[in-house]
Design a protein around this motif. Structure first.
Motif, PDB file in Angstrom:
ATOM      1  N   LEU A   1      59.092 -28.513 -18.309  1.00 23.20           N
ATOM      2  CA  LEU A   1      59.709 -27.420 -19.046  1.00 23.20           C
ATOM      3  C   LEU A   1      59.603 -27.628 -20.553  1.00 23.20           C
ATOM      4  CD1 LEU A   1      61.560 -24.911 -18.256  1.00 23.20           C
ATOM      5  CD2 LEU A   1      63.353 -26.267 -19.293  1.00 23.20           C
ATOM      6  N   LEU A   2      59.895 -28.820 -21.029  1.00 25.47           N
ATOM      7  CA  LEU A   2      60.046 -28.993 -22.472  1.00 25.47           C
ATOM      8  C   LEU A   2      58.830 -29.578 -23.175  1.00 25.47           C
ATOM      9  CD1 LEU A   2      63.754 -30.082 -22.873  1.00 25.47           C
ATOM     10  CD2 LEU A   2      62.735 -27.838 -23.015  1.00 25.47           C
TER      11      LEU A   2
ATOM     12  N   PRO B   1      55.267 -26.435 -23.430  1.00 18.49           N
ATOM     13  CA  PRO B   1      55.100 -25.411 -24.462  1.00 18.49           C
ATOM     14  C   PRO B   1      54.390 -25.936 -25.712  1.00 18.49           C
ATOM     15  CG  PRO B   1      57.347 -25.400 -23.652  1.00 18.49           C
ATOM     16  CD  PRO B   1      56.690 -26.572 -23.024  1.00 18.49           C
ATOM     17  N   VAL B   2      54.545 -27.231 -25.986  1.00 15.88           N
ATOM     18  CA  VAL B   2      53.922 -27.780 -27.190  1.00 15.88           C
ATOM     19  C   VAL B   2      52.402 -27.722 -27.070  1.00 15.88           C
ATOM     20  CG1 VAL B   2      53.726 -29.802 -28.652  1.00 15.88           C
ATOM     21  CG2 VAL B   2      55.905 -29.248 -27.596  1.00 15.88           C
TER      22      VAL B   2
ATOM     23  N   ILE C   1      51.130 -24.048 -27.371  1.00 15.40           N
ATOM     24  CA  ILE C   1      51.012 -23.488 -28.709  1.00 15.40           C
ATOM     25  C   ILE C   1      49.895 -24.188 -29.491  1.00 15.40           C
ATOM     26  CG2 ILE C   1      52.643 -24.903 -30.023  1.00 15.40           C
ATOM     27  CD1 ILE C   1      52.329 -21.106 -30.047  1.00 15.40           C
TER      28      ILE C   1
ATOM     29  N   HIS D   1      48.622 -35.528 -32.726  1.00 14.93           N
ATOM     30  CA  HIS D   1      50.075 -35.582 -32.519  1.00 14.93           C
ATOM     31  C   HIS D   1      50.489 -34.536 -31.489  1.00 14.93           C
ATOM     32  CE1 HIS D   1      51.855 -38.474 -35.182  1.00 14.93           C
ATOM     33  NE2 HIS D   1      51.285 -37.992 -36.264  1.00 14.93           N
ATOM     34  N   LEU D   2      50.130 -33.291 -31.781  1.00 14.52           N
ATOM     35  CA  LEU D   2      50.597 -32.204 -30.917  1.00 14.52           C
ATOM     36  C   LEU D   2      50.061 -32.366 -29.502  1.00 14.52           C
ATOM     37  CD1 LEU D   2      50.191 -29.267 -33.417  1.00 14.52           C
ATOM     38  CD2 LEU D   2      52.324 -30.130 -32.521  1.00 14.52           C
TER      39      LEU D   2
ATOM     40  N   ILE E   1      51.958 -35.238 -27.835  1.00 18.75           N
ATOM     41  CA  ILE E   1      53.377 -34.945 -27.621  1.00 18.75           C
ATOM     42  C   ILE E   1      53.544 -34.364 -26.229  1.00 18.75           C
ATOM     43  CG2 ILE E   1      55.181 -33.273 -28.204  1.00 18.75           C
ATOM     44  CD1 ILE E   1      54.705 -33.811 -31.088  1.00 18.75           C
TER      45      ILE E   1
END
Ligand code: HEM
Ligand SMILES: [Cu+2]
Lengths: 227, 558, 108
Positions: free
Chosen positions: B219-220, B223-224, B227, B256-257, B260
């Motif tokens: 879930l968390l 999304p990273v 996007i 990084h993204l 993550i």
């Protein structure tokens, strides 16, 4: 899946009865599910704000200069429009819950209207930007086109994020129209209003995102005088 | 014979007559799980084929079968399919769907229609991924193989500049990510809302804990990456300069993204697998699990700390020294809850009555392979060592030991464990054990030499190598051949069992959790006839026998 | 879906209007601040005002007040975002190759 749902009873060893929660008609579950969905939106926009802040750190002065070039009046108007739309949405839900279906529908229509105004203002703003040579994909927005890296990044992220926010507004309008349809067909009613509740939540989230998008882009460069 | 979920189903809409449409529209969590399994394993074999192609090419130095560019596409295809199409939906999509609701005494997941939609979203993602394989040339109607050649990591700026089909692959990854988010959301609500009365969080089976922790990551974290992929697309078309240094972007930000998400994603893969381990070990030791709470909470801890360690993938990317040091320390911390789990499993077996059926063999094998995978991971969490080992075969061997020797092995363990539950039939134990030994030996031959080759400097993603590495690649090649033969034999055994295996009773393993207390095997459409009241711990054994017994109305009779 | 009491519209609408006025006031503050006070901290001030607004919206418009489970999930998610933020910012503000980098200014 349309048969009437009868909650089950589980019996423990003392013979006490416990109601079993089924997935059917689970109001709290519906609410929790929608909140979880909204958290994914928070993370999505969170990651974009992170990208933005990353480059704010690298290109500080450029960002402030670029920000001061945005149209604060139109942005401010939109902020207020969205604020009022949050009110109408909230009142609509309140009316629905207190049994006033007609009033609720009126409020939803009002919210749709305000959302449309928001989009109209946004379109005007983007058009103005376009004529000043600020738009995604224009030559003036490429490296070597006269703008610094920082400015290109600022405006690029500006269009990306306000664009995505606008996209959420459009989705919101769609959802509200769908909600009206469900109300008309009796599927959403004062004691069956989870859909209305969740769409109101969604609308508040869209508002919430704007609460940060607006100052970040429009106000960062406010009050600075550039020659 | 009572009707099972193979005979009747609920549909997302309408009441189709044909069996085929009933499967396509089904909202039954068990059927959806099976459909996931079928699609996922089909793709698994596609990825294995790509891997085998690479292994053939690597058999000898120099070019034999494919050129360098095709090799790049092959490892990208292998990585993308393995990661995004196979192992990320992975255990949650299959066993999270099939057994998690059974374990908590629910009739289905919280949003069955959403579950159906999610499955089809996954299929759409798969189709988009397939569409990026080829370019269709309208002029002469030919298909040109033009899959991305970036590696599964899509690092900028190369991914923004290559002419291969990166865009469609990114879109596919985005859609698959959405499906993953929705699965997690559905499971979180299910676990919070639909547990049987009396079952508090510390009475849930440990597999459910694994799924729960995983669902938070789905879930968390997802999304990273979603996007990030969108930003990459915008960058590609509008030249905003987010990730391309020639335009003012910083490629390190992309990394990084990307990580993550992608680091928590590896815990997303392993946590449900650990859950399977925690089910199998007590069931086949006939002993209550040791340290239930520590295992449950360590799942949560791994998920939590797992969010904070992504930077260990950036040690050689030009991150600041301060961040490197922090990430190195944080990474060591993940090893602690993982270690706790291992000790708990071993302590459970101590003085237990160990029964070496196939699921237990897989679990025990995994204890060995995952220990190697996990400990080698600790070695590359050290910055100094990682400077030497990053992007070598050492790292590749590490994550294949963790992913293949950990997640996939436990997936197989789960398949053998829940097979009788799902199909009401039994595979041939002897053949399944033979398949296990073949796969276990093949696997170690395939990947252990790569630790050595990598340590000596064999870089990853190379289609050629110096003659001194020849011997390792040769051993590895034969390992791969043994491994793939074992794989085929295992699936053959399972399909045989599905077709004409012996019918089983609802609880063939003498296990204790609720999914083994169904009225019939395979289970009926709406699972348990009556929902039990849960006032017992999930793994209660006494003198090697399950403590809790139910009558046909799910009232306790012990 | 039967577990909620009917609400009294007249009694509860007051809070919505109060919140509206609060938010309007804060929006006005948003515009006044960069011209009037703490102008060297404009960015921080703006984000602070935004946070206050967000808090009010969450608590009253989104009915987060009194929601225990959902409240914690929100806190968890926000914590994670803040953590991502801090680490990445620590990294970029300690960027040690700025002198040899072409990222911050066009290459010549
Ligand atoms: C059937 C057994 C498998 C074999 C023979 C195999 C073989 C390989 C080979 C030869 C490479 C290329 C290494 C390089 O040149 O850099 C590779 C890369 C990789 N494999 Fe596997 N693999 C197997 C299973 C798996 C599984 C189950 C996963 C699950 C996650 C996986 C994930 C990956 C990934 C992510 C890469 C990196 C791709 C890249 O560099 O972008 N593999 N594998
Ligand atoms: Cu990692």
């Amino acid at each position: 899946m349309s048969h009437e749902y009868v909650p089950e009873i589980a019996v423990d060893r003392e013979g006490k009865e416990h109601v079993v929660q089924g997935w059917q008609g689970d109001y709290e579950g519906g609410k929790l599910g929608f909140w979880l969905f909204m958290l994914t939106e928070v993370l999505m926009f969170g990651a974009m704000f992170m990208t933005l802040t990353y480059y704010f750190t690298l290109h500080h002065a450029d960002f402030i200069k670029a920000s001061s070039e945005l149209d604060r009046t139109l942005g401010g108007v939109n902020t207020v429009v969205l604020l009022f739309s949050a009110l109408t949405m909230g009142l609509g839900l309140l009316k629905m819950r207190s049994g006033d279906v007609k009033g609720a529908k009126l409020m939803i229509w009002l919210t749709i209207l305000l959302a449309a105004v928001f989009l109209g203002v946004k379109a005007q703003e983007w058009t103005n930007d376009y004529h000043e040579g600020i738009f995604l994909g224009l030559d003036s927005m490429q490296a070597g086109g006269g703008k610094s890296f920082g400015e290109i990044l600022f405006f690029g992220m500006y269009f990306t994020m306000t664009g995505l926010h606008g996209f959420h507004i459009i989705i919101g309008i769609g959802l509200m129209l769908w909600l009206l349809k469900r109300i008309n067909s009796g599927k959403v009613s004062p004691d069956h209003h989870i859909l209305h509740f969740n769409i109101a939540l969604y609308w508040d989230l869209v508002h919430l995102i704007w609460v940060f998008v607006f100052p970040y882009f429009y106000m960062t460069g406010a009050g600075v005088i550039h020659g | 014979m009572s009707k099972s979920y193979f005979d009747e189903t609920h549909c997302a809409f309408g009441h189709p007559k044909s069996t085929f449409m009933q499967w396509m529209l089904t909202v039954d969590h068990k059927r959806i799980g099976i459909m996931y399994a079928v699609v996922m394993f089909t793709f698994f074999f596609v990825a294995v084929a790509a891997a085998l192609t690479m292994r053939f090419e690597l058999f000898a130095p120099g070019q034999q079968f494919i050129d360098a560019h095709t090799f790049n596409q092959a490892f990208t295809l292998h990585g993308v399919v393995m990661v995004f199409l196979f192992i990320i939906p992975g255990i949650p999509a299959v066993f999270g769907n099939i057994v998690m609701p059974l374990m908590i005494g629910a009739k289905d997941v919280s949003f069955p229609r959403l579950n159906w939609f999610t499955f089809w979203l996954y299929i759409v993602g798969c189709i988009v991924a397939l569409s990026s394989l080829f370019n269709f040339n309208i002029a002469d109607g030919s298909l040109v193989f033009n899959f991305a050649d970036t590696g599964w990591t899509f690092y900028a700026p190369y991914s923004l500049n290559t002419d291969t089909n990166v865009v469609t692959t990114l879109v596919a990854a985005f859609i698959l990510g959405m499906a993953s988010i929705l699965t997690g959301l559905n499971f979180l609500v299910t676990i919070h809302r639909l547990r049987a009365p009396g079952m508090d969080f510390f009475k849930m089976p440990l597999f459910v804990w694994g799924i729960y922790a995983t669902a938070w990551i789905q879930l968390l974290a997802t999304p990273v990456i979603g996007i990030t992929l969108v930003l990459a697309l915008l960058e590609k078309y509008f030249g905003i300069g987010i990730f391309d240094p020639a335009k003012g972007g910083d490629p390190v930000l992309f990394q990084h993204l990307f990580w993550i998400y992608s680091h928590p994603a590896v815990y997303l893969m392993i946590l449900p697998a650990f859950g399977i381990m925690s089910e199998i070990i007590p069931a086949f030791s006939r002993r209550e699990i040791f340290g239930y709470r520590t295992i449950a909470l360590s799942s949560a801890a791994i998920a939590g700390v797992g969010y904070l360690v992504w930077g260990h993938h950036l040690f050689t990317s030009g991150m600041s020294d301060l961040a490197k040091t922090m990430f190195s320390f944080l990474t060591f911390f993940v090893a602690i809850p993982t270690g706790i789990k291992f000790y708990d499993w071993i302590a459970t077996m101590y003085k237990g009555k160990i029964i070496l059926d196939t699921p237990m063999l897989w679990a025990l094998g995994t204890i060995i392979t995952f220990a190697i995978g996990g400990l080698s991971g600790v070695t590359i969490a050290m910055i100094g060592a990682d400077i030497h080992l990053q992007d070598t075969y050492y790292t590749i061997a590490h994550f294949h030991y963790a992913m293949l020797g950990g997640v996939v092995f436990l997936f197989f363990a789960g398949i053998h464990y829940w097979f009788p539950l799902v199909f009401g039939k039994m595979y041939s134990e002897a053949k399944a054990k033979f398949a296990f030994y073949t796969l276990f030996i093949g696997f170690n031959l395939l990947w252990f030499p790569m630790f050595i080759a990598g340590y000596l400097g064999m870089p990853r993603r190379y289609f050629d190598y110096l003659p001194e590495f020849h011997i390792y690649h040769q051993i590895s090649f034969w390992g791969a051949i043994i491994f793939v033969s074992g794989l085929i034999f295992m699936f053959y055994t399972l399909i045989q069992g599905m077709r004409n295996g012996k019918p089983t009773t609802p609880n063939p393993w003498n296990a204790t959790t609720l999914e083994w207390h169904l009225p019939s095997s395979p289970p009926p459409l709406e699972n348990h006839t009556k929902v039990p009241y849960v006032d017992f711990r999930p793994y209660e054994y006494h003198h090697g026998q399950p403590v809790v017994k139910f009558d046909e109305n799910m009232k306790r009779i012990d | 879906m039967a577990n909620h009491k009917t609400v009294d519209y007249q009694a509860e609408k007051g809070i919505y209007y109060k919140v509206l006025f609060g938010l309007l006031a804060l929006t006005a503050l948003t515009f006044i601040q960069p011209e009037m006070f703490l102008t060297q901290y404009t960015f921080g001030m703006q984000m602070l005002i935004g946070t206050v607004k967000a808090w009010i919206i969450l608590m009253y418009y989104m009915h987060l007040k009194g929601e225990v489970l959902i409240g914690w999930t929100v806190i968890f998610a926000v914590f994670i975002v803040v953590f991502f933020f801090s680490i990445v910012m620590i990294d970029v503000s300690n960027f040690q190759y700025a002198d040899v980098s072409h990222i911050t200014s066009p290459a010549q």
